[in-house]
Design an enzyme around this catalytic site. Sequence first.
Site, mmCIF file in Angstrom:
data_model
loop_
_atom_site.group_PDB
_atom_site.id
_atom_site.type_symbol
_atom_site.label_atom_id
_atom_site.label_comp_id
_atom_site.label_asym_id
_atom_site.label_seq_id
_atom_site.Cartn_x
_atom_site.Cartn_y
_atom_site.Cartn_z
ATOM 1 N N PHE A 91 0.851 -1.185 0.000
ATOM 2 C CA PHE A 91 0.000 0.000 0.000
ATOM 3 C C PHE A 91 0.891 1.240 0.000
ATOM 4 O O PHE A 91 2.020 1.179 0.498
ATOM 5 C CB PHE A 91 -0.893 0.008 1.256
ATOM 6 N N GLN A 151 -8.122 14.643 3.664
ATOM 7 C CA GLN A 151 -7.434 13.824 2.664
ATOM 8 C C GLN A 151 -8.231 13.691 1.374
ATOM 9 O O GLN A 151 -9.407 13.319 1.397
ATOM 10 C CB GLN A 151 -7.185 12.431 3.220
ATOM 11 N N HIS A 196 -8.259 11.345 -1.759
ATOM 12 C CA HIS A 196 -7.706 10.074 -2.236
ATOM 13 C C HIS A 196 -7.375 10.247 -3.717
ATOM 14 O O HIS A 196 -8.177 10.827 -4.469
ATOM 15 C CB HIS A 196 -8.741 8.963 -2.043
ATOM 16 N N LEU A 201 -14.655 5.310 -4.873
ATOM 17 C CA LEU A 201 -13.250 4.931 -4.652
ATOM 18 C C LEU A 201 -12.795 3.720 -5.454
ATOM 19 O O LEU A 201 -13.470 2.695 -5.499
ATOM 20 C CB LEU A 201 -13.032 4.630 -3.170
ATOM 21 N N GLU A 223 -6.523 1.935 -3.184
ATOM 22 C CA GLU A 223 -5.073 2.017 -3.371
ATOM 23 C C GLU A 223 -4.479 0.623 -3.573
ATOM 24 O O GLU A 223 -3.401 0.463 -4.143
ATOM 25 C CB GLU A 223 -4.489 2.650 -2.108
ATOM 26 N N ARG A 266 -0.599 9.442 -0.149
ATOM 27 C CA ARG A 266 -1.745 9.949 -0.917
ATOM 28 C C ARG A 266 -1.664 11.433 -1.238
ATOM 29 O O ARG A 266 -2.101 11.856 -2.306
ATOM 30 C CB ARG A 266 -3.028 9.684 -0.122
ATOM 31 N N HIS A 291 -11.994 12.306 0.816
ATOM 32 C CA HIS A 291 -12.024 10.937 1.318
ATOM 33 C C HIS A 291 -12.030 10.805 2.833
ATOM 34 O O HIS A 291 -12.793 10.026 3.386
ATOM 35 C CB HIS A 291 -10.788 10.229 0.762
ATOM 36 N N ARG A 324 -3.038 10.724 6.197
ATOM 37 C CA ARG A 324 -3.121 9.319 6.640
ATOM 38 C C ARG A 324 -2.564 8.366 5.585
ATOM 39 O O ARG A 324 -2.815 8.537 4.395
ATOM 40 C CB ARG A 324 -4.587 8.962 6.904
HETATM 41 C C1 LIG Z 1 -14.609 3.812 -0.023
HETATM 42 C C2 LIG Z 1 -13.686 3.768 1.157
HETATM 43 C C3 LIG Z 1 -12.700 2.809 1.233
HETATM 44 C C4 LIG Z 1 -11.850 2.756 2.329
HETATM 45 N N1 LIG Z 1 -10.881 1.790 2.384
HETATM 46 C C5 LIG Z 1 -10.087 1.725 3.470
HETATM 47 C C6 LIG Z 1 -9.110 0.702 3.574
HETATM 48 O O1 LIG Z 1 -8.962 -0.138 2.689
HETATM 49 N N2 LIG Z 1 -8.341 0.671 4.684
HETATM 50 C C7 LIG Z 1 -8.463 1.596 5.692
HETATM 51 O O2 LIG Z 1 -7.748 1.499 6.670
HETATM 52 N N3 LIG Z 1 -9.398 2.561 5.611
HETATM 53 C C8 LIG Z 1 -10.213 2.645 4.545
HETATM 54 N N4 LIG Z 1 -11.147 3.622 4.477
HETATM 55 C C9 LIG Z 1 -11.365 4.506 5.644
HETATM 56 C C10 LIG Z 1 -12.135 3.759 6.719
HETATM 57 O O3 LIG Z 1 -13.041 2.867 6.122
HETATM 58 C C11 LIG Z 1 -12.922 4.677 7.637
HETATM 59 O O4 LIG Z 1 -12.118 5.733 8.050
HETATM 60 C C12 LIG Z 1 -13.405 3.918 8.875
HETATM 61 O O5 LIG Z 1 -14.077 2.743 8.498
HETATM 62 C C13 LIG Z 1 -14.289 4.789 9.740
HETATM 63 O O6 LIG Z 1 -14.855 3.974 10.751
HETATM 64 P P1 LIG Z 1 -15.556 4.596 12.016
HETATM 65 O O7 LIG Z 1 -15.802 3.459 12.949
HETATM 66 O O8 LIG Z 1 -14.804 5.762 12.517
HETATM 67 O O9 LIG Z 1 -16.949 5.176 11.473
HETATM 68 P P2 LIG Z 1 -18.023 4.656 10.404
HETATM 69 O O10 LIG Z 1 -17.802 3.269 9.965
HETATM 70 O O11 LIG Z 1 -18.097 5.717 9.359
HETATM 71 O O12 LIG Z 1 -19.341 4.665 11.245
HETATM 72 C C14 LIG Z 1 -19.919 5.861 11.737
HETATM 73 C C15 LIG Z 1 -21.097 5.477 12.598
HETATM 74 O O13 LIG Z 1 -21.608 6.622 13.256
HETATM 75 C C16 LIG Z 1 -23.011 6.622 13.175
HETATM 76 N N5 LIG Z 1 -23.476 8.008 13.295
HETATM 77 C C17 LIG Z 1 -22.923 9.119 12.740
HETATM 78 N N6 LIG Z 1 -23.628 10.191 13.113
HETATM 79 C C18 LIG Z 1 -24.627 9.756 13.901
HETATM 80 C C19 LIG Z 1 -25.678 10.398 14.583
HETATM 81 N N7 LIG Z 1 -25.885 11.721 14.519
HETATM 82 N N8 LIG Z 1 -26.538 9.628 15.300
HETATM 83 C C20 LIG Z 1 -26.388 8.287 15.371
HETATM 84 N N9 LIG Z 1 -25.399 7.630 14.733
HETATM 85 C C21 LIG Z 1 -24.537 8.367 14.023
HETATM 86 C C22 LIG Z 1 -23.318 5.976 11.836
HETATM 87 O O14 LIG Z 1 -24.624 5.463 11.832
HETATM 88 C C23 LIG Z 1 -22.273 4.872 11.824
HETATM 89 O O15 LIG Z 1 -22.739 3.750 12.525
HETATM 90 C C24 LIG Z 1 -11.995 3.699 3.372
HETATM 91 C C25 LIG Z 1 -12.980 4.674 3.282
HETATM 92 C C26 LIG Z 1 -13.794 4.721 2.175
HETATM 93 C C27 LIG Z 1 -14.774 5.825 2.085
#
Ligand SMILES: Cc1cc2nc3c(=O)[nH]c(=O)nc-3n(C[C@H](O)[C@H](O)[C@H](O)COP(=O)(O)OP(=O)(O)OC[C@H]3O[C@@H](n4cnc5c(N)ncnc54)[C@H](O)[C@@H]3O)c2cc1C
Length: 575
Positions: free
Chosen positions: A115, A235, A237, A247, A250, A281, A347, A389
């Site tokens: 990566f 960031q 991407h 997306l 990567e 990135r 991103h 990141r």
């Molecule tokens: C397309 C894509 C591909 C990616 N690929 C990778 C990868 O290969 N490797 C890597 O390390 N990272 C990757 N990332 C980044 C990574 O996926 C995210 O940064 C990470 O999953 C975020 O997880 P989280 O637990 O912080 O929040 P999330 O998984 O975004 O969850 C947020 C939660 O908060 C809840 N929420 C938000 N606001 C409220 C509210 N007001 N009331 C109630 N609930 C609420 C939502 O319902 C949800 O359950 C990728 C991101 C994207 C967009």
Amino acid sequence: MVHEHDVVIVGAGIAGLYAALEASRSVDTAVLSKVFPTRSHSISAQGGTAAPLGNMEEDSWEWHLYDTVRGGDYLGDQDAQEILVREAVEVAYELEHMGCPFSRTGEGKIAQREFGGHYSNLGKGPVRRACYAADRTGHAMLHTLYEQCVKKDVRFYTEYFVLALLMENNVCSGVVAWDMRKGGLHIFHAKAVMFATGGYARAWKVNTNALSNTGDGMSIVLQAGLPLEDMEFVQFHPTGLYPSGVLVTEGARGEGGYLVNHEGKRFLEKYAPAKMELSPRDVVSRSIQTEINEGRGIGGKGYVHLDLRHLGRQAIMEKLPQIHELILKFSGIDAVTDFVPILPTSHYAMGGIPTDVNGRVVMDAKNTPVTGFYAAGEGACVSVHGANRLGCNSTMDCAVYGRRTGRAMARFIGEGAEKNTLPKDALERGRTKVEGLLAAKGKESPAAIRDELQQTMMVNCGVFREEKLLKKQLEIIKSLQGRYKEVEVGYKGQRFNTELLDVIELGNMLDFVETIVVGGLARTESRGAHYRTDFPKRDDGSWMKHTLAWKTDSGIKLDYKPVVVTRFQPQERKF
Ligand SMILES: Cc1cc2nc3c(=O)[nH]c(=O)nc-3n(C[C@H](O)[C@H](O)[C@H](O)COP(=O)(O)OP(=O)(O)OC[C@H]3O[C@@H](n4cnc5c(N)ncnc54)[C@H](O)[C@@H]3O)c2cc1C
């Protein structure tokens, strides 16, 4: 209605679920989510999760640490970064033992891939460090954690939208939420509250994020009088599918895909000759955008080509099956035989709710903790990603710091924490947002405001920034905030009122974006993802510090706190 729990976690992504799993081992734990847990945005993580397991070749946590520090352009706190890379190994195996279906080597070990920004021997590399489950890594991790939480009887409140944090005198006692399905306001009273509310890239027109990524948690924290940290670091991407920004992982470059311009040249030769497409990135995004800006996009248009054809059908179908399908569905292009049109796409949030290494939210530059309030994941800033990141470090950040935060909350309660008294106006804090918005009369269209915000953030606060454009954007945001007061919600019901939901989310987006622009205007240097064309050099003398931004009646107030440097002194980055 008042619900009582020891721990209330807002957010059911990787960070929230890992925390819930840990906390629920000893205390009564509830998770609130505005979407069904396994629809949280973590589901879309594609390429992998970083851990220096050394399954394919030699690797070490020191090398991973060095890459993370340098990748983040020396703005990350090295104590937090060291915890990330050391605990990543344990967490990867813990996930494996929970049943996370990682791809395998011939010997049956967790397979790993290259990566961007991950190298061996202190920057020499490359190294295969990203553990993956084909190109559905987030899916595999999220489902594994959800199943474990169900097994542990974590209580889920699904489709509850959190509107406000209940906090008085720097002590947190719960949250107010709106039941999106049945309508009505609910208070959640807890000894510890955690925000794991994810990112905000929906504020840009071209972005990779789910519709739900509107930065609610960050805005609720601002509205509660707390600061956000390092918000100017956003960031982009490098490889979003043209024109939508969806997306292309990567991992596609990790598997050997490369980028070419209109002249058919691998233009990274010019910008990052040693690491080419596997540079961090920020470097690759700026290179692509420069090619586009200087007229070497394909046919002079706003995109360049990602070439995967030489990988061959078998490798693409085995290692990048979802990407192949996404490209086909969104662009009608078969990546086995054709070039893929791509452009930089908004991103990831490097900044967010400031915390210490145990997930406790801090309220000032002295790192004073708020009693009973925690955060982790993309919506938080601990800060492990600094100014930029590295790919695969986010899912691992969510896992490592979600786990640590869950443990810290259980410890806090185990040591005798009690529920604090709810504020007298607890319900009112949510009522204005739901009933106030439903009652409001006005002439403005939320869709038009959102569109103007997203379009202008692309132009004025994108891969490249400068004073004139940032100032213009600040004025636009202020005018949109004014127009927002004139928005009328047409449908007045409370059940599944998605129009109301859109309006609340729009209000949240209009709040946190101001901290990005004001923080970015003040930071007169270029570091990581924050690139100022009018200040193109990194300025360690003045800017080796984190930004803290508060929302006040007279605008955004800024303060700064030092970066924690332990092993690696800042050096110039060359890739
Ligand atoms: C397309 C894509 C591909 C990616 N690929 C990778 C990868 O290969 N490797 C890597 O390390 N990272 C990757 N990332 C980044 C990574 O996926 C995210 O940064 C990470 O999953 C975020 O997880 P989280 O637990 O912080 O929040 P999330 O998984 O975004 O969850 C947020 C939660 O908060 C809840 N929420 C938000 N606001 C409220 C509210 N007001 N009331 C109630 N609930 C609420 C939502 O319902 C949800 O359950 C990728 C991101 C994207 C967009």
